[in-house]
Write an enzyme that holds these catalytic residues in place. Structure first.
Site, PDB file in Angstrom:
ATOM      1  N   CYS A 114       0.800  -1.228   0.000  1.00 52.04           N
ATOM      2  CA  CYS A 114       0.000   0.000   0.000  1.00 52.04           C
ATOM      3  C   CYS A 114       0.831   1.276   0.000  1.00 52.04           C
ATOM      4  O   CYS A 114       0.315   2.351  -0.285  1.00 52.04           O
ATOM      5  CB  CYS A 114      -0.947  -0.022   1.190  1.00 52.04           C
ATOM      6  SG  CYS A 114      -1.966  -1.509   1.242  1.00 52.04           S
ATOM      7  N   HIS A 260      -3.761   6.510   0.895  1.00 54.74           N
ATOM      8  CA  HIS A 260      -4.091   5.132   0.515  1.00 54.74           C
ATOM      9  C   HIS A 260      -5.502   4.808   0.989  1.00 54.74           C
ATOM     10  O   HIS A 260      -5.859   5.040   2.152  1.00 54.74           O
ATOM     11  CB  HIS A 260      -3.094   4.165   1.142  1.00 54.74           C
ATOM     12  CG  HIS A 260      -3.563   2.755   1.153  1.00 54.74           C
ATOM     13  ND1 HIS A 260      -3.897   2.076   0.002  1.00 54.74           N
ATOM     14  CD2 HIS A 260      -3.783   1.887   2.189  1.00 54.74           C
ATOM     15  CE1 HIS A 260      -4.294   0.853   0.327  1.00 54.74           C
ATOM     16  NE2 HIS A 260      -4.232   0.719   1.636  1.00 54.74           N
ATOM     17  N   ASN A 290     -10.217  -1.588  -1.989  1.00 52.68           N
ATOM     18  CA  ASN A 290      -8.819  -1.337  -1.651  1.00 52.68           C
ATOM     19  C   ASN A 290      -7.963  -2.083  -2.672  1.00 52.68           C
ATOM     20  O   ASN A 290      -7.835  -3.302  -2.619  1.00 52.68           O
ATOM     21  CB  ASN A 290      -8.531  -1.828  -0.233  1.00 52.68           C
ATOM     22  CG  ASN A 290      -7.086  -1.681   0.190  1.00 52.68           C
ATOM     23  OD1 ASN A 290      -6.195  -1.505  -0.630  1.00 52.68           O
ATOM     24  ND2 ASN A 290      -6.835  -1.768   1.486  1.00 52.68           N
TER      25      ASN A 290
END
Length: 332
Positions: A114, A260, A290
Site C-alpha cells: 500500500c 491510501h 482497496n
C-alpha cells in the site's frame, strides 16, 4: 532539475464482485453493513487466467492512447507488485516486450504493497535526478483476490484488483516534492501470505477459524485488522507531519489529501485525528475497493477528472511491511 507526473491512468478487470453477491454467500451480513463499515459497494476481481502484469500492461496501453504518448520515449519501467507472474523472470521485462518498448529501456520489479506508489515515485524521481532516465513508466498491478480464502468474508469485502500506469518525466502537471519514508518490519506477520515463497515453499495446510468464523491460514492472505489499525493511527499522523516539514508546508497549505484507500472507517478516523476538513480529503474506493498499490494513482486520476487537483496535494501510503511513505505534489 525537477521531476513531474506527466500522465496517469488505470485499468480495472471486467469481473465485478458486488456486496449483494457477498451477502448471498454470507447471509449473516447485510449490504448496508458492508457499505457503512468499509465504504465499498463493489470491487473488480481478475479472471482466473488474468495476472498483475496483464493489468499493468492494459493500464499502460490506456495511458499511451489517452495521452497520445510516444512509446519510444520511455527509457525505464518500474513495476510495483506483490503478485508477480513468475518468480523469474522479472515481470517488468515481460511487460517491456508486450508493450513494444525499445530494448534500451531499463526495467525492474519492486515488491511493496500500500506504500508502493509513493515509493515508486521516489525511485522514478531518483532515476531522473541521477540522469539515468528521462521518462519513467511507473506501473502498479495487484491481484490480492488470488491470495484470499473463499470463505474469508472480511478480506473479500475490502480488496479489489487493479493496475495503474504513470509517466514520470522532466515536465508534467504535478511536480514531485520531497519524501518521508519509513519501515518497521516487526509488524510483518500482521499482514502476510506465509507459504509459497522460498521460506515455506509448500502449502502448510494449517487453517483454523477465528471467533467470527473467518479462516486463518498460512496459505492465504492473513490480516490482523486490529494490529493494522493500531499501526496506522500511530504511524500516519507522524508521516503526514514529517512530510509537511520536509516540504516546508503547513496542513493549511494543503489543498487535497490523497491517502491510501484502506477502508472508509480507518480514513475517517485518520482525518478526524489529523483535524483535516472533509473538503480537503478525497475518497475513491466505493466502486473499486482497496486496490493496494493502485489506490493512490486511481484516486489521483479521478480527482484530476473532477478538476480537484490543484495547489499542494499530499500523498500518504501505508500498510503491509510495515511500510509507509509520503510526498507532496505541487500543481499549478
Amino acid at each position: 532539475m525537477k521531476a513531474f507526473i506527466k500522465a496517469i491512468s488505470y485499468y480495472l478487470p471486467e469481473k465485478v464482485l458486488t456486496n449483494d453477491e457477498l451477502v448471498n454467500e454470507f447471509p449473516e451480513w447485510s449490504v448496508d453493513k458492508i457499505a457503512s463499515k468499509v465504504g465499498i459497494n463493489q470491487r473488480h476481481i481478475t479472471a482466473e487466467d488474468e495476472t498483475s502484469a496483464d493489468l499493468a500492461t492494459k493500464a499502460a496501453e490506456k495511458l499511451f492512447a489517452e495521452n497520445n504518448l510516444d512509446k519510444n520515449a520511455i527509457d525505464f519501467i518500474l513495476f510495483c507488485t506483490q503478485s508477480p507472474d513468475y518468480f523469474l523472470p522479472t515481470s517488468a521485462c515481460v511487460i517491456q516486450n508486450r508493450l513494444g518498448l525499445q530494448t534500451s529501456c531499463g526495467a525492474l520489479d519492486f515488491n511493496l504493497g500500500c506504500s508502493g506508489y509513493v515509493y515508486g515515485l521516489s525511485l522514478a524521481k531518483g532515476l531522473i535526478f541521477a540522469g539515468i532516465a528521462k521518462n519513467v513508466l511507473l506501473l502498479t498491478g495487484e491481484t490480492y483476490s488470488k491470495f484470499i480464502h473463499p470463505k474469508d468474508k472480511g478480506n473479500r469485502t475490502i480488496f479489489g484488483d487493479a493496475g495503474s500506469a504513470s509517466l514520470i518525466s522532466t515536465e508534467g502537471f504535478a511536480e514531485i516534492g520531497h519524501f518521508e519514508l519509513g519501515t518497521d518490519g516487526k509488524g510483518a506477520n500482521n499482514l502476510m501470505v506465509k507459504s509459497g515463497g522460498m521460506r515455506y515453499p509448500e502449502a502448510i495446510n494449517d487453517m483454523t477459524l477465528d471467533e467470527n468464523g473467518n479462516p486463518i491460514s498460512s496459505d492465504h492472505l492473513y490480516m490482523n485488522g486490529a494490529e493494522i489499525f493500531n499501526f496506522t493511527i500511530e504511524a500516519v499522523p507522524q508521516l503526514v507531519r514529517n512530510t509537511l516539514i520536509k516540504n516546508n508546508l503547513e496542513l493549511s497549505d494543503i489543498h487535497l489529501c490523497a491517502f491510501h484507500q484502506a477502508n472508509k472507517y480507518m480514513l475517517n478516523f485518520l482525518r478526524k485525528k489529523l483535524k483535516i476538513e472533509e473538503d480537503q480529503f478525497y475518497y475513491y474506493m466505493s466502486e473499486v475497493g482497496n486496490t493496494v498499490s493502485s489506490t493512490i494513482p486511481i484516486l489521483l486520476t479521478e480527482a484530476k477528472k473532477e478538476e480537484k487537483l490543484s495547489g499542494n496535494v499530499i500523498l500518504a501510503g501505508f500498510g503491509v511491511g510495515y511500510s509507509w511513505g509520503g510526498t507532496v505534489l505541487k500543481i499549478d
